[in-house]
Design a protein around this motif. Structure first.
Motif, short mmCIF file in Angstrom:
data_model
loop_
_atom_site.label_atom_id
_atom_site.label_comp_id
_atom_site.label_asym_id
_atom_site.label_seq_id
_atom_site.Cartn_x
_atom_site.Cartn_y
_atom_site.Cartn_z
N ILE A 190 -32.75 34.54 0.12
CA ILE A 190 -33.72 34.77 -1.01
C ILE A 190 -33.09 35.38 -2.33
O ILE A 190 -33.20 34.92 -3.36
CB ILE A 190 -34.86 35.58 -0.79
CG1 ILE A 190 -35.89 34.69 0.28
CG2 ILE A 190 -35.88 35.92 -1.79
CD1 ILE A 190 -36.93 35.57 0.97
N MET A 191 -31.99 36.30 -2.00
CA MET A 191 -31.45 36.81 -3.11
C MET A 191 -30.40 35.76 -3.86
O MET A 191 -30.42 35.58 -4.95
CB MET A 191 -30.43 37.88 -2.74
CG MET A 191 -31.28 39.15 -2.35
SD MET A 191 -30.14 40.36 -1.58
CE MET A 191 -31.24 41.70 -1.32
N VAL A 192 -29.89 34.86 -3.00
CA VAL A 192 -29.06 33.85 -3.46
C VAL A 192 -29.58 33.09 -4.44
O VAL A 192 -29.30 32.65 -5.52
CB VAL A 192 -28.58 33.10 -2.45
CG1 VAL A 192 -28.04 31.64 -2.85
CG2 VAL A 192 -27.23 33.78 -1.57
N VAL A 193 -31.18 32.69 -3.98
CA VAL A 193 -31.99 31.47 -4.98
C VAL A 193 -32.39 32.27 -5.97
O VAL A 193 -32.45 31.67 -6.92
CB VAL A 193 -33.02 31.03 -3.78
CG1 VAL A 193 -33.98 30.17 -4.72
CG2 VAL A 193 -32.59 30.36 -2.52
N ALA A 194 -32.85 33.50 -5.78
CA ALA A 194 -33.46 34.19 -7.08
C ALA A 194 -32.18 34.39 -8.07
O ALA A 194 -32.52 34.29 -9.17
CB ALA A 194 -33.60 35.58 -6.53
N ALA A 195 -30.81 34.51 -7.86
CA ALA A 195 -29.82 34.69 -8.77
C ALA A 195 -29.81 33.42 -9.59
O ALA A 195 -29.67 33.40 -10.60
CB ALA A 195 -28.65 35.06 -7.92
N ALA A 196 -29.68 32.16 -8.77
CA ALA A 196 -29.68 30.94 -9.34
C ALA A 196 -31.03 30.64 -10.40
O ALA A 196 -30.81 30.26 -11.36
CB ALA A 196 -29.61 30.11 -8.45
N GLU A 197 -32.20 31.21 -9.91
CA GLU A 197 -33.27 30.88 -10.48
C GLU A 197 -33.22 31.76 -11.80
O GLU A 197 -33.54 31.34 -12.85
CB GLU A 197 -34.59 31.42 -9.76
CG GLU A 197 -35.77 31.60 -10.17
CD GLU A 197 -36.29 32.80 -10.21
OE1 GLU A 197 -36.24 33.66 -9.30
OE2 GLU A 197 -37.14 33.09 -11.19
N ILE A 198 -32.86 32.95 -11.75
CA ILE A 198 -32.82 33.82 -12.86
C ILE A 198 -31.80 33.29 -13.98
O ILE A 198 -32.06 33.14 -15.30
CB ILE A 198 -32.32 35.26 -12.56
CG1 ILE A 198 -33.68 35.96 -11.99
CG2 ILE A 198 -31.97 36.15 -13.76
CD1 ILE A 198 -34.79 35.97 -12.90
N ALA A 199 -30.55 32.85 -13.41
CA ALA A 199 -29.61 32.17 -14.45
C ALA A 199 -30.26 30.88 -15.29
O ALA A 199 -30.11 30.86 -16.39
CB ALA A 199 -28.21 31.65 -13.72
#
Lengths: 166, 109
Positions: B74-83
């Motif tokens: 979830i952290m991985v996807v959240a980082a991509a999503e925020i970028a």
């Protein structure tokens, strides 16, 4: 007993700073309060003995994402243009709706009986060694796919941020 | 080992559920209240993090590593999503000179 007090302290601090994210008007203050929230959440991970997650949380959220947010706030110069808000009645309705959501969530969980069989060899699962074992055997495919996700996200961010392209 | 078992037995799991529900509700209120698209992103982060804490809590209480790995993903996807989200926000700001979501309602038509 000490852990319980620590939990309550971290929770109150997290909820307070999360509320301040919404209450404060200045976007930069809002980002800084969110950083404080993330540090308290890292404390929660340490309390759960999830050391790997605590470190990753600090690096990814408090390090990378918050810098990205601050960078965007300063790039957009929101201090001048960021002063707009919804009407008071909308705000009250939103707070009431959110409070009702909280009540419903807690009430629905209270009626279910949580059966937790606490293992004797508890909470070794958060250590780096055990997590690495599971990550590189059971979850190897999602791990590799996440690299593709990152690549596409990077390409997308560069493409969207390109100024000269229309 | 004793020092590790201790905290998990002194803090009931119910406390974690209440805390995470409160954090999630604050995120929902933020999305409903704010007109600034950046603050709405922050509220989404709050909601994601409350779900993360709860997953980690259940994972630690049940001694199952899968929950914590889900938090990692979830952290991985959240980082991509925020970028991506912030890049979108900047490109929207360039074209309309505002990130007020009431101005950004052109998607409706």
């Amino acid at each position: 007993m000490f852990q319980l007090y620590l939990f309550i302290f971290l929770s109150v601090l997290a909820l307070w700073s999360a509320s301040m994210v919404l209450i404060t008007k200045n976007p930069v203050h809002s980002v800084l309060y969110l950083t404080l929230t993330f540090f308290t959440l890292a404390g929660h991970y340490i309390l759960l003995n999830a050391q790997f997650l605590a470190v990753v949380h600090v690096i990814v959220y408090a390090g990378a994402i918050m810098v990205l947010f601050l960078f965007t706030v300063m790039l957009l110069n929101l201090n001048k243009t960021g002063q707009f808000s919804k009407s008071t009645i909308t705000k009250w309705m939103a707070v009431i709706a959110g409070g009702l959501l909280f009540v419903v969530l807690v009430a629905s969980v209270k009626t279910t009986d949580l059966v937790i069989n606490i293992n004797p060899n508890l909470s070794q699962s958060g250590l780096v060694k055990n997590l690495g074992n599971v990550l590189f055997t059971e979850y190897l495919l999602p791990f590799e796919l996440s690299s593709v996700l990152f690549l596409s996200a990077m390409v997308g961010a560069v493409m969207l941020g390109d100024k000269h392209k229309k | 080992m004793e020092t590790i078992i201790q905290p998990l037995q002194t803090i009931p799991l119910m406390y974690y559920i209440i805390f995470c529900s409160a954090l999630f509700s604050i995120g929902v209120i933020g999305i409903l209240v704010k007109r600034n698209a950046l603050t709405i992103f922050m509220s989404i982060e709050l909601m994601l993090n409350s779900a993360n804490i709860l997953l980690a809590a259940f994972s630690a209480y049940r001694n199952d590593s899968s929950g914590q790995l889900f938090v990692f993903f979830i952290m991985v996807v959240a980082a991509a999503e925020i970028a991506i989200g912030l890049a979108l926000l900047i490109s929207i700001y360039r074209s309309s000179h505002s990130i007020d979501i009431h101005i950004l309602n052109r998607l409706k038509w």
